[in-house]
Design a protein around this motif. Sequence first.
Motif, PDB file in Angstrom:
ATOM      1  N   ASN A  37     -39.995   2.760  13.245  1.00 33.86           N
ATOM      2  CA  ASN A  37     -40.906   3.229  12.181  1.00 33.86           C
ATOM      3  C   ASN A  37     -41.841   4.087  12.425  1.00 33.86           C
ATOM      4  OD1 ASN A  37     -39.185   1.814  10.313  1.00 33.86           O
ATOM      5  ND2 ASN A  37     -40.362  -0.135  10.425  1.00 33.86           N
ATOM      6  N   ASN A  40     -40.844   7.551  12.964  1.00 36.76           N
ATOM      7  CA  ASN A  40     -40.558   8.302  11.599  1.00 36.76           C
ATOM      8  C   ASN A  40     -41.676   8.435  10.878  1.00 36.76           C
ATOM      9  OD1 ASN A  40     -37.733   7.770  11.950  1.00 36.76           O
ATOM     10  ND2 ASN A  40     -37.563   6.091  11.051  1.00 36.76           N
ATOM     11  N   ASP A  41     -43.024   7.659  11.098  1.00 38.46           N
ATOM     12  CA  ASP A  41     -44.119   7.730  10.411  1.00 38.46           C
ATOM     13  C   ASP A  41     -45.141   8.544  11.056  1.00 38.46           C
ATOM     14  OD1 ASP A  41     -42.939   6.256   8.328  1.00 38.46           O
ATOM     15  OD2 ASP A  41     -44.049   4.113   9.087  1.00 38.46           O
TER      16      ASP A  41
END
Length: 267
Positions: A37, A40-41
């Motif tokens: 995550n 991705n962020d």
Amino acid sequence: MMKKHSQKFKYEIIYSKDLQLEKFYENNRIWAVRIKNALNDDRIVPFYQAIYNTKTKKIEKYECLVRLIGKDGKVYSPFYFLDIAKKSRQYLLITKKVIEKSFEYFKDKDFEFSINLTLEDIIDKNMREFILKKLHEYNIGHKVVFEIVESEEIVDFDEINEFIANVRELGCKIAIDDFGSGYSNFAYLIKLKADYIKIDGSLIKDFITDTNYFNIVKTILEFAKLQNIKTVAEFVSQKEILEKVTRMGIDYAQGFYIHEPSDKILI
């Protein structure tokens, strides 16, 4: 007359290694998801720690250190996630993030900066190509130092030396990180043609009180001077350590006494 009989209850605590393993695997799973995550962020970021020249008394370089920013803004050091990133095959993606963001940050700054590479990074063909591509793209090889951890794992130096030769052609330098933490093979330094030796913090933090550590540091320093290799003392955490590092003639110092890692360099 009736007698009351007291009842005794026995409690048993059963310890099972399986319970600990379950916690271990669950923690790994949670962190593997957190890393994914964060990638991705765009929450994998470099922090920068200053490196101080003991002769000029100025900060002249920085080391780029990876951090993971939690969704709540909490900053996590590699201690929490790097090993799990390797097991979950996300480690190389993290290295690429650090390289790209560090190159972008320092492209218009007049500082040398260093990036850590492991054997896993260097033997990966895609990673080598990525590094060379970014060096050409940003044209800042003269500012870049690649830090390679002292390791017993290197058996065949040909691939490593080929990579070093390629980045040297673009102006980069090579540092051996954490030297003295393992077996301190001095031949390793010669084979890799190091520009810098970073003396491991486990030696530096106690060498003002422990003669054995002092003697090891002194030996490393004497060898480095003979080979014309610059030295960096890691884990300089107090004034007394900096003063001794300076008196000994170690070229650079790095540690919390000088500067704690930050998302911005000192101005």
